[in-house]
Design an enzyme around this catalytic site. Structure first.
Site, short mmCIF file in Angstrom:
data_model
loop_
_atom_site.label_atom_id
_atom_site.label_comp_id
_atom_site.label_asym_id
_atom_site.label_seq_id
_atom_site.Cartn_x
_atom_site.Cartn_y
_atom_site.Cartn_z
N LYS A 183 -15.27 18.63 50.28
CA LYS A 183 -14.69 19.48 51.36
C LYS A 183 -13.50 18.60 52.03
O LYS A 183 -12.88 17.89 51.44
CB LYS A 183 -15.76 19.64 52.29
CG LYS A 183 -17.29 20.18 51.85
CD LYS A 183 -17.95 20.94 52.72
CE LYS A 183 -19.26 21.33 52.12
NZ LYS A 183 -20.04 22.39 53.06
N HIS B 140 -15.61 29.67 47.82
CA HIS B 140 -16.69 29.04 48.75
C HIS B 140 -16.81 29.97 49.80
O HIS B 140 -16.06 30.35 50.51
CB HIS B 140 -16.09 27.81 48.84
CG HIS B 140 -17.20 26.80 49.33
ND1 HIS B 140 -17.50 26.73 50.72
CD2 HIS B 140 -18.11 25.96 48.91
CE1 HIS B 140 -18.57 26.06 50.91
NE2 HIS B 140 -18.84 25.43 49.80
N GLY C 137 -25.33 23.09 54.44
CA GLY C 137 -24.81 21.96 55.18
C GLY C 137 -25.93 22.02 56.64
O GLY C 137 -25.72 21.59 57.50
C1 PEP Z 1 -21.44 23.14 49.63
O1 PEP Z 1 -20.55 22.99 50.69
O2 PEP Z 1 -21.04 23.75 48.61
C2 PEP Z 1 -22.74 22.63 50.02
C3 PEP Z 1 -23.64 23.15 49.12
O3 PEP Z 1 -22.90 21.76 50.92
P1 PEP Z 1 -24.26 21.05 51.11
O4 PEP Z 1 -24.68 20.56 50.00
O5 PEP Z 1 -23.82 20.09 52.50
O6 PEP Z 1 -25.18 22.26 51.62
#
Ligand code: PEP
Length: 258
Positions: free
Chosen positions: A11, A94, A172
Site C-alpha cells: 500500500k 483493489h 485491515g
Molecule cells: C489488502 O490490502 O489487500 C489486505 C488484504 O490488507 P490486510 O492484510 O492488511 O487486511
C-alpha cells in the site's frame, strides 16, 4: 495442480530506503522457500529499487495499480508499459481503489484488458462490503465483479489471471473471514463465474487468493482449503518475519513453532 501464490501489498508505505531494508530483512528467507510464487508490490516510487534487489531471484514484483491508456495527458497516472518495464504483476480493482478513488467494474475491466495486452499478470481483487455482506448480497456482488471486471479477456490468456477474494470488512480490520466461508465464496461464486467467462477447464487453472487480515496465525487455515490458492497480504507483508512465515505456510513448510 495450481501453484500457490503469496503477494504482499505494501500500500502507501515504505520510502525507498525503508523498502530496501524490508527486502533485505526477508529476501534470504524467501529465496529458500520452494513451490510458492512470491510477489512484492511496493509503491511506484520504490519499484526500481526493489527490482534491483530481487534481480536473479524468483521473487516477482508487482505494481498496485495502473492506468489503461498507453500514454498521454493523464497527470499522475502510470501506463501498462511503464509498469511492464519493471514488473510482471499488477494489483487491479483493489477495494481501496474502488471505495476511495472511484474505481468501478468498468474501469477495473479496462485495466484488466490493458494488463492482458501488456503481458502483465493481474491480481484482480473482488469482495463485498460489510453492508453487502450483512444483507446477504455477497454472491451477487462478487459474481458481478468477476463477470464485469474480467469480461472480454481471452480464454487463452486467462489461466495467468490471479483473482484475490478480499471481503472489504476483513481488510485491515483484524476480522478475517473464516476459511470455510472464504472457500465457499471461491468455490460457489468465483470459480463458476470464471467458468462462465472462460470455460470450466480454464477456471480450474486460475489461482484465487484470499485476502483480509491474513497473519501467520491464520494463514495455514486458508491454504488448507481446496479452492484457495494463496493470499494477498496487506499489513502483515510489512513485517518480514510474518510475511516469511505466511509464505512458508503456503509451501507447507512452516514448523510447528512458527
Ligand atoms: C489488502 O490490502 O489487500 C489486505 C488484504 O490488507 P490486510 O492484510 O492488511 O487486511
Amino acid at each position: 495442480m495450481r501453484t500457490p501464490l503469496v503477494a504482499g501489498n505494501w500500500k502507501m508505505n515504505m520510502t525507498v530506503e525503508a523498502a530496501r531494508s524490508l527486502v533485505y530483512a526477508m529476501s534470504a528467507s524467501l529465496r529458500d522457500i520452494r513451490g510458492v510464487e512470491m510477489v512484492l508490490c511496493p509503491p511506484f516510487t520504490a519499484l526500481l529499487a526493489v527490482q534491483a534487489l530481487l534481480e536473479g531471484s524468483d521473487i516477482g514484483l508487482g505494481a498496485q495499480n495502473m492506468h489503461w491508456q498507453e500514454k498521454g495527458a493523464f497527470t499522475g497516472e502510470v501506463s501498462p508499459s511503464m509498469v511492464r518495464e519493471l514488473c510482471r504483476y499488477v494489483i487491479l480493482g483493489h477495494s481501496e481503489r474502488r471505495s476511495l478513488f472511484g474505481e468501478t467494474d468498468e474501469t477495473a475491466n479496462r485495466r484488466a484488458r490493458a494488463a492482458e495486452k501488456a503481458d502483465l499478470t493481474p491480481i484482480f481483487c473482488v469482495g463485498e462490503t460489510l453492508q453487502e455482506y450483512e444483507s446477504g448480497r455477497t454472491s451477487e456482488v462478487v459474481g458481478r465483479q468477476i463477470r464485469l471486471g474480467l469480461a472480454g479477456l481471452q480464454p487463452a490468456s486467462a489461466p495467468r489471471i490471479v483473482v484475490a477474494y478480499e471481503p472489504v470488512w476483513a481488510i485491515g480490520t483484524g476480522r478475517a473471514s473464516s476459511a470455510k466461508a472464504a472457500n465457499d465464496v471461491v468455490g460457489q461464486v468465483i470459480r463458476p463465474a470464471l467458468g462462465g467467462l472462460f470455460g470450466m477447464e480454464v477456471a480450474q487453472a486460475i489461482r484465487v487468493l484470499y485476502g483480509g487480515s491474513v497473519t501467520s496465525a491464520n494463514a495455514g487455515e486458508y491454504f488448507a482449503c481446496k479452492e484457495i490458492d494463496g493470499a494477498l497480504v496487506g499489513g502483515a507483508s510489512l513485517k518480514p518475519d510474518e510475511f516469511v512465515a505466511i509464505t512458508r505456510h503456503a509451501a507447507g513448510t512452516q514448523s510447528a513453532s512458527g
